[in-house]
Design a protein around this motif. Structure first.
Motif, PDB file in Angstrom:
ATOM      1  N   ALA A 232     -38.360 -12.765   8.246  1.00 36.92           N
ATOM      2  CA  ALA A 232     -37.720 -11.961   9.286  1.00 36.92           C
ATOM      3  C   ALA A 232     -36.520 -11.202   8.725  1.00 36.92           C
ATOM      4  CB  ALA A 232     -37.281 -12.854  10.442  1.00 36.92           C
ATOM      5  N   ALA A 233     -36.233 -10.077   9.353  1.00 34.47           N
ATOM      6  CA  ALA A 233     -35.061  -9.288   8.965  1.00 34.47           C
ATOM      7  C   ALA A 233     -33.820  -9.869   9.632  1.00 34.47           C
ATOM      8  CB  ALA A 233     -35.245  -7.834   9.373  1.00 34.47           C
ATOM      9  N   PRO A 234     -32.701  -9.884   8.935  1.00 34.73           N
ATOM     10  CA  PRO A 234     -31.467 -10.359   9.566  1.00 34.73           C
ATOM     11  C   PRO A 234     -30.966  -9.333  10.570  1.00 34.73           C
ATOM     12  CG  PRO A 234     -30.979  -9.449   7.415  1.00 34.73           C
ATOM     13  CD  PRO A 234     -32.482  -9.419   7.555  1.00 34.73           C
ATOM     14  N   GLN A 235     -30.076  -9.760  11.422  1.00 31.51           N
ATOM     15  CA  GLN A 235     -29.485  -8.829  12.374  1.00 31.51           C
ATOM     16  C   GLN A 235     -28.649  -7.806  11.620  1.00 31.51           C
ATOM     17  OE1 GLN A 235     -27.169 -10.710  15.398  1.00 31.51           O
ATOM     18  NE2 GLN A 235     -26.946  -8.866  16.632  1.00 31.51           N
ATOM     19  N   ALA A 236     -28.931  -6.545  11.889  1.00 32.25           N
ATOM     20  CA  ALA A 236     -28.198  -5.485  11.195  1.00 32.25           C
ATOM     21  C   ALA A 236     -26.764  -5.412  11.714  1.00 32.25           C
ATOM     22  CB  ALA A 236     -28.895  -4.149  11.391  1.00 32.25           C
ATOM     23  N   ILE A 237     -25.851  -5.112  10.811  1.00 31.96           N
ATOM     24  CA  ILE A 237     -24.453  -4.887  11.190  1.00 31.96           C
ATOM     25  C   ILE A 237     -24.247  -3.384  11.322  1.00 31.96           C
ATOM     26  CG2 ILE A 237     -22.052  -5.158  10.486  1.00 31.96           C
ATOM     27  CD1 ILE A 237     -22.820  -7.691   9.029  1.00 31.96           C
ATOM     28  N   ASN A 238     -23.842  -2.960  12.501  1.00 32.99           N
ATOM     29  CA  ASN A 238     -23.624  -1.533  12.730  1.00 32.99           C
ATOM     30  C   ASN A 238     -22.475  -1.016  11.871  1.00 32.99           C
ATOM     31  OD1 ASN A 238     -25.600  -1.561  14.749  1.00 32.99           O
ATOM     32  ND2 ASN A 238     -24.108  -2.123  16.318  1.00 32.99           N
ATOM     33  N   PRO A 239     -22.499   0.271  11.532  1.00 32.31           N
ATOM     34  CA  PRO A 239     -21.365   0.839  10.787  1.00 32.31           C
ATOM     35  C   PRO A 239     -20.057   0.644  11.557  1.00 32.31           C
ATOM     36  CG  PRO A 239     -23.206   2.371  10.844  1.00 32.31           C
ATOM     37  CD  PRO A 239     -23.551   1.265  11.783  1.00 32.31           C
ATOM     38  N   ILE A 240     -19.003   0.292  10.835  1.00 33.34           N
ATOM     39  CA  ILE A 240     -17.681   0.109  11.444  1.00 33.34           C
ATOM     40  C   ILE A 240     -16.916   1.411  11.238  1.00 33.34           C
ATOM     41  CG2 ILE A 240     -15.632  -1.346  11.538  1.00 33.34           C
ATOM     42  CD1 ILE A 240     -17.243  -3.504  10.066  1.00 33.34           C
TER      43      ILE A 240
END
Length: 494
Positions: A232-240
């Motif tokens: 599974a893909a990890p939860q993406a972190i949105n650009p800060i």
């Protein structure tokens, strides 16, 4: 004499036929001395040495000894048995060998399959009966020869998600049971096949990206088990998106958003932890940093420097440069950064018709040039913006900017814009005194750019529905019919 051996070991079916000569015919025969028979054949004999007598018509007698033999006892031996290699296979083997008897053996499997050799192949899991029969029908049997499948291969799968979105550091661990050790496995990734690494009693694939894979496991016999596996893909972190820095007025509030409301967020000011909320209201100058962590331990950081200055506020507003007496004039605050408070300063000839947080609407009742001022306040900052507006009587429209003004009032009776101000979506209604073709153009005042055009067939009443994405500014709507033109101001907000 003729002697026939016993057919099988231990049986009583030997046979002897006597032939007499000489003396006086009318012979009689005996296997002992008590009873004589006319038949020279003696049967149902077991193996052994017998004395036979013959007597002629005159009672003269003669004897002879003759052995009756038997074959060695026939035996069927199990020489080898090989279980099927994999569960469900039909490749088991049973080897048997016959000895003794009368040779010329035929071998049977479960009384249904016969062959001249004692090697039976292609066998599945079952209990078998084997038999050998010689050329005279003697036989021996072996009961309950059992072939069994090994336990089916079974796998317990454990996957590890890559730490960060897009990384290739995920893994798949496989614990196998059943079959025959040692085990192995391969994983197909793209067009390449990768072999598993043995870690303790498990098999492991590393450096995997999030994807779907097919794993083929095998045991020492080559038995296989294919397993679909998804990493599974990890939860993406949105650009800060904090930006690098800003300068604000002392006490002015700046909202800093980590842009990841569902992840673990920690804010710091000059290295000291402030809060774990996703949005921070910053007022103190200094270096703000934020770390965002997802469930797999991926961390993203950003830094923002906040400075204070009493000159940080730059007041400004949008307003048309010209208008007619009695027109509704709209002024729009565009101060950067957004102020906490604004104050409009209008001339005595102006009457406010509407006041909102960022706009004011007013009417000027006399011709002339008027200063319009706006004060902006934020924290300890204060700044003033000033713009002039020229106001004309309608009969002096020829003195206005060529993009404004009225000509041939008798043709264009009315132009209605609703709503105005608006957010780029509005309706223009035009009423003519006679049938003519109408064209409209929307022009941005600050640049002179034509942002919209439309026309319609010849009639007296028109309605144009306009829906555009335009920048916040003052625009002029030109309505052309024959040689007449009417221009009206339009304020578009964002």
């Amino acid at each position: 004499m003729y002697a026939d051996t016993v057919r099988c070991f231990g049986e009583t079916n030997g046979r002897v036929q006597l032939l007499a000569g000489g003396g006086v015919s009318g012979y009689r025969y005996a296997i002992d001395t008590t009873r004589y028979y006319a038949d020279p054949v003696f049967g149902d004999l077991k193996a052994g040495t017998y004395t036979f007598w013959v007597k002629d018509q005159n009672g003269c007698r003669q004897s002879t000894s003759l052995p009756v033999t038997e074959p060695v006892k026939m035996r069927l031996s199990l020489t080898d048995r090989i279980d099927p290699l994999c569960a469900g296979d039909q490749n088991g083997i049973i080897n048997v060998a016959a000895s003794g008897g009368n040779s010329g053996y035929t071998y049977w499997l479960d009384n249904r399959l016969s062959q001249s050799t004692g090697r039976f192949v292609g066998l599945t899991q079952a209990e078998y009966t084997l038999k050998a029969v010689d050329r005279r029908g003697c036989e021996d049997t072996i009961q309950r020869v059992v072939l069994t499948w090994p336990k089916s291969l079974a796998a317990a799968i454990q996957t590890q998600t890559p730490r960060c979105f897009g990384d290739a550091n995920g893994s798949v661990g496989i614990q196998l049971t059943g079959g025959v050790t040692p085990y192995g496995a391969t994983l197909l990734t793209g067009s390449q096949s990768v072999s598993a690494v043995v870690v303790g009693d498990s098999l492991r694939f590393s450096t995997l990206a999030a994807n779907s894979y097919e794993v083929t496991t095998h045991d020492a016999h080559g038995c296989q088990l294919r397993i679909p596996v998804r990493v599974a893909a990890p939860q993406a972190i949105n650009p800060i998106l904090l930006g690098d820095s800003s300068t604000t007025c002392r006490g002015q509030l700046v909202k800093l958003d980590a842009n990841n409301p569902n992840l673990a967020v920690v804010w710091y000011l000059d290295g000291r932890e402030l809060t774990r909320q996703p949005v921070l209201s910053a007022t103190q100058p200094g270096t703000y940093s934020v770390s965002v962590t997802n469930a797999t331990g991926c961390v993203r950081t950003a830094t923002y420097v906040l400075r204070n200055s009493s000159k940080a506020l730059q007041a400004d507003f949008l307003i048309p440069t010209q208008a007619f007496v009695g027109d509704t004039i709209v002024a729009l605050d565009i101060t950067k950064p957004q102020p906490e408070k604004i104050n409009w300063i209008l001339p005595p000839e102006a009457f406010t018709t509407q006041l909102q947080p960022t706009t004011t609407s007013f009417v000027i009742i006399a011709e002339g040039t008027y200063p319009i001022q706006m004060e902006a306040f934020s924290g300890d900052c204060h700044n003033l913006a000033l713009h002039d507006i020229q106001v004309f009587q309608r009969d002096s429209a020829g003195q206005t900017d060529p993009r404004l003004g009225y000509q041939d009032y008798n043709l264009i009776e009315n132009v209605e814009i609703s709503p105005n101000p608006n957010y780029g979506r509005f309706t223009v209604k035009v009423k003519l005194s006679r049938i003519e073709k109408v064209e409209i153009r929307l022009i941005r005042v600050t640049t002179g750019e034509v942002v919209y055009t439309a026309s319609d067939a010849e009639k007296k009443d028109y309605s144009f529905s306009i829906n555009i994405h335009a920048k916040q500014d003052v625009y002029v709507l030109q309505v052309n019919a024959a040689h007449s033109q009417v221009s009206s101001r339009v304020l578009i907000l964002n």
